[in-house]
Design an enzyme around this catalytic site. Structure first.
Site, PDB file in Angstrom:
ATOM      1  CG  ASP A  31      -2.034   0.997   1.170  1.00  8.54           C
ATOM      2  OD1 ASP A  31      -1.740   2.190   0.917  1.00  8.54           O
ATOM      3  OD2 ASP A  31      -3.196   0.619   1.375  1.00  8.54           O
ATOM      4  CG  ASN A  87     -12.469  -0.488   4.589  1.00 11.72           C
ATOM      5  OD1 ASN A  87     -12.749  -0.939   5.700  1.00 11.72           O
ATOM      6  ND2 ASN A  87     -11.404   0.277   4.381  1.00 11.72           N
ATOM      7  CD  GLN A  94     -15.010  -0.690  -1.821  1.00 14.72           C
ATOM      8  OE1 GLN A  94     -16.176  -0.887  -1.478  1.00 14.72           O
ATOM      9  NE2 GLN A  94     -14.411  -1.374  -2.779  1.00 14.72           N
ATOM     10  CG  HIS A 100      -8.741  -2.883  -1.451  1.00 11.92           C
ATOM     11  ND1 HIS A 100      -9.728  -2.256  -2.162  1.00 11.92           N
ATOM     12  CD2 HIS A 100      -8.523  -2.131  -0.359  1.00 11.92           C
ATOM     13  CE1 HIS A 100     -10.096  -1.157  -1.535  1.00 11.92           C
ATOM     14  NE2 HIS A 100      -9.383  -1.052  -0.431  1.00 11.92           N
ATOM     15  CG  PHE A 101      -8.864  -9.249   1.591  1.00 12.50           C
ATOM     16  CD1 PHE A 101      -9.372  -9.446   0.309  1.00 12.50           C
ATOM     17  CD2 PHE A 101      -9.547  -9.807   2.660  1.00 12.50           C
ATOM     18  CE1 PHE A 101     -10.525 -10.180   0.107  1.00 12.50           C
ATOM     19  CE2 PHE A 101     -10.706 -10.542   2.464  1.00 12.50           C
ATOM     20  CZ  PHE A 101     -11.194 -10.727   1.184  1.00 12.50           C
ATOM     21  CG  HIS A 102      -6.559  -2.463   3.849  1.00  9.71           C
ATOM     22  ND1 HIS A 102      -5.834  -1.369   3.445  1.00  9.71           N
ATOM     23  CD2 HIS A 102      -7.827  -2.238   3.426  1.00  9.71           C
ATOM     24  CE1 HIS A 102      -6.621  -0.523   2.808  1.00  9.71           C
ATOM     25  NE2 HIS A 102      -7.841  -1.022   2.783  1.00  9.71           N
TER      26      HIS A 102
HETATM   27  P1  AMP Z   1      -9.796   1.594   1.030  1.00 13.90           P
HETATM   28  O1  AMP Z   1     -10.047   2.804   1.870  1.00 13.90           O
HETATM   29  O2  AMP Z   1     -10.071   0.318   1.786  1.00 13.90           O
HETATM   30  O3  AMP Z   1     -10.497   1.652  -0.306  1.00 13.90           O
HETATM   31  O4  AMP Z   1      -8.238   1.589   0.785  1.00 13.90           O
HETATM   32  C1  AMP Z   1      -7.635   1.953  -0.424  1.00 13.90           C
HETATM   33  C2  AMP Z   1      -6.148   1.820  -0.221  1.00 13.90           C
HETATM   34  O5  AMP Z   1      -5.519   1.805  -1.473  1.00 13.90           O
HETATM   35  C3  AMP Z   1      -5.504   2.962   0.600  1.00 13.90           C
HETATM   36  O6  AMP Z   1      -4.878   2.419   1.750  1.00 13.90           O
HETATM   37  C4  AMP Z   1      -4.520   3.571  -0.378  1.00 13.90           C
HETATM   38  O7  AMP Z   1      -3.330   3.998   0.252  1.00 13.90           O
HETATM   39  C5  AMP Z   1      -4.272   2.430  -1.341  1.00 13.90           C
HETATM   40  N1  AMP Z   1      -3.847   2.825  -2.678  1.00 13.90           N
HETATM   41  C6  AMP Z   1      -4.467   3.694  -3.512  1.00 13.90           C
HETATM   42  N2  AMP Z   1      -3.808   3.771  -4.679  1.00 13.90           N
HETATM   43  C7  AMP Z   1      -2.755   2.920  -4.585  1.00 13.90           C
HETATM   44  C8  AMP Z   1      -1.705   2.548  -5.481  1.00 13.90           C
HETATM   45  N3  AMP Z   1      -1.604   3.085  -6.694  1.00 13.90           N
HETATM   46  N4  AMP Z   1      -0.804   1.643  -5.056  1.00 13.90           N
HETATM   47  C9  AMP Z   1      -0.909   1.091  -3.825  1.00 13.90           C
HETATM   48  N5  AMP Z   1      -1.868   1.403  -2.939  1.00 13.90           N
HETATM   49  C10 AMP Z   1      -2.781   2.307  -3.324  1.00 13.90           C
END
Ligand code: AMP
Ligand code: ZN
Length: 151
Positions: A31, A87, A94, A100-102
Site C-alpha cells: 500500500d 472495506n 472504501q 482489496h484486503f488490507h
Molecule cells: P480503502 O479505503 O479500503 O479503499 O483503501 C484503499 C487503499 O488503497 C488505501 O490504503 C490507499 O493507500 C491504497 N492505494 C491507492 N492507490 C494505490 C496505489 N496506486 N498503489 C498502492 N496502494 C494504493
C-alpha cells in the site's frame, strides 16, 4: 477489467506497484499510503467492487494466500500482530472500488508509545469498537433471516 479502475491498471501493468505476490487470480503489493511498515493489499485480478461479488474460486485463492503473506510480512517486519481489513462501500470507508484486503502490521505500542509515524511502533490500524448488547429475541429472528438468505 474496468478501464477506470486504478487497481485494474496495476494488474494490467499500466501503473507500477511494489509487487509481492502474483498468481492467476491474485495480486499482492505494498500500500502506498501505509498505516504501518509492511501494509499490504491483496486483490483479485477479476474486477469486483465488493466482497460479495467475488466468485467462490477467486475468494478461495485469496484465502489461500493471505496466511502466507501474513507470515512473510511478520517475518520481514518483525511484528507478530496484524489486522486484516476489508472495506465494502463508501460509508464503510472504501475508497478504491476494487475489492482489496488490507494486511496491516500492528507494531507493539508499548515499545515506543509516543511514536505514531508509519512503520514505527505505535502505528497501524486504530480501532473504534462501539459494541452493543445483543437482544436474544431479535437475534433469533435475524439469524433465521440470514440463514434463509444464505439458501
Ligand atoms: P480503502 O479505503 O479500503 O479503499 O483503501 C484503499 C487503499 O488503497 C488505501 O490504503 C490507499 O493507500 C491504497 N492505494 C491507492 N492507490 C494505490 C496505489 N496506486 N498503489 C498502492 N496502494 C494504493
Ligand atoms: Zn478493478
Amino acid at each position: 477489467m474496468d478501464p477506470n479502475c486504478i487497481f485494474c491498471k496495476i494488474i494490467a501493468g499500466d501503473i507500477p506497484c511494489y509487487k509481492l505476490y502474483e498468481d492467476g487470480r491474485v495480486l499482492a503489493f505494498l500500500d502506498v499510503g501505509p498505516l504501518s511498515e509492511g501494509h499490504v493489499l491483496v486483490i483479485p485480478k477479476a474486477h469486483a467492487v465488493q466482497l460479495g461479488e467475488m466468485a467462490d474460486e477467486v475468494a478461495a485463492a485469496i484465502g489461500a494466500v493471505l496466511p502466507r503473506l501474513a507470515r512473510a510480512v511478520s517475518a520481514a517486519t518483525g511484528t507478530g500482530a496484524y489486522n486484516i481489513l476489508q472495506n465494502n462501500g463508501e460509508v464503510a470507508g472504501q475508497v478504491v472500488m476494487h475489492v482489496h484486503f488490507h494486511l496491516i502490521p500492528k507494531p507493539d505500542p508499548t515499545r515506543a508509545p509516543d511514536s505514531k509515524s508509519p512503520g514505527s511502533p505505535g502505528s497501524g490500524l486504530g480501532i473504534h469498537w462501539p459494541a452493543g448488547q445483543i437482544d436474544p429475541e431479535a437475534a433469533e429472528t435475524l439469524a433465521d433471516k440470514i440463514t434463509s438468505a444464505l439458501g
